[in-house]
Design a protein around this motif. Structure first.
Motif: not given
Length: 315
Positions: A192-193, A195-196, A211-212, A215-216, A237, A239-241
């Protein structure tokens, strides 16, 4: 003869240095599952025989690099996507797409390793070339129950790394530890989404999920660590910082296993041959016949199969 692959004899191969082969083994990979079930835009033209890899024996060749009787393996190059693929009994492909199998590796063993294991090896090599060494810290492997993940755990363990395995199937903990994982964590913490920037937990990771999750994974990587991204099971996708890359100097490597130079392919397969034994690999597979490929694809997409799927195309 136990066979494995076919690129249609009626399909032109745009290279005079082509050969025909009677492969000895094939496999069903995640990308094949996407193609067979229609859950991903893998097939570029129809009709199409899926199968992104195979191993077998040369029957005839116009490429001077190969002779009848040579044992070869193919990974990638659009086979099973743009060109008829490995889930059949004969193949006609470009000589440049193949490499000779290491002496100690049978065709069946090559397909237990398959494109999944070859991709895992490329991922490990990318981390090593960046300077990640045993003792630097933990290495996280996501999608640990899949083909790439399982072999990545085995390779990293053999090389002396402490491996943390992420899976959504807690019942597989003992299996993953038998492959060499020191710790098993729930994939839910990555899916899941988040923190950056998160607590620094591992020095490196091999991610086959995207994906998420990717990013994590990056957000939890230690300063000057590295992540090898080689899959998209959760999504394409990202979805990262930029925070992990700018504030911690984390490196992100994309692993393209489809069109690697021959020298890199040979290096990867030579190392796979030296690091993974037949007995160890046998524990990671299920074996099916060609007639079972379609029904197995749905289970593969639903996460109901662990490890590798080896296909005996003679049954």
């Amino acid at each position: 003869m136990c066979a494995a692959s076919r690129l249609s004899e009626n399909e032109p191969v745009q290279n005079s240095r082509a050969f025909a082969t009677y492969p000895s083994s094939s496999a069903e990979n995640y990308k094949d599952g996407l193609a067979i079930t229609g859950k991903g835009p893998i097939v570029r033209s129809f009709p199409m025989v899926p199968g992104i890899d195979f191993a077998g024996t040369v029957s005839s060749s116009s490429d001077p690099a190969y002779s009848p009787g040579d044992r070869v393996v193919l990974n990638g190059w659009g086979v099973g996507e743009q060109h008829w693929g490995g889930l059949a009994q004969r193949a006609k492909v470009k000589g440049d797409w193949l490499i000779k199998l290491p002496t100690s590796v049978s065709a069946r063993r090559a397909m237990i390793i398959g494109t999944a294991g070859y991709t895992a090896m490329l991922s490990v090599m990318a981390l090593e070339k960046y300077g990640i060494r045993p003792g630097s810290g933990d290495v996280l492997v996501t999608g640990a129950g899949g083909g790439v993940g399982g072999i990545a755990i085995m390779l990293l363990h053999k090389l002396g790394f402490r491996v943390v395995a992420s899976t959504g199937r807690p019942e597989e903990e003992s299996y993953l530890k038998s492959l060499g994982a020191a710790e098993v964590v729930d994939r839910a913490q990555f899916s899941q989404p988040g923190k950056p920037l998160q607590k620094e937990r591992w020095i490196a990771a091999i991610d086959s999920v995207g994906s998420h999750t990717l990013a994590n994974v990056c957000a939890g990587t230690k300063s000057d660590g590295a992540v090898a991204a080689c899959g998209m099971a959760q999504g394409l996708d990202f979805p990262a910082s930029v925070a992990p890359f700018i504030l911690r100097g984390v490196a992100l490597f994309g692993i393209n296993s489809v069109t690697r130079p021959k020298s890199e392919r040979i290096e990867a397969w030579d190392r796979l041959a030296s690091l993974l034994t037949q007995a160890e690999l046998e524990a990671t597979i299920m074996e099916i016949g060609l007639n079972d490929v379609q029904s197995t694809a749905g289970r593969l997409m639903n996460g109901q199969i662990r490890g590798r799927i080896v296909v005996d195309v003679n049954r």
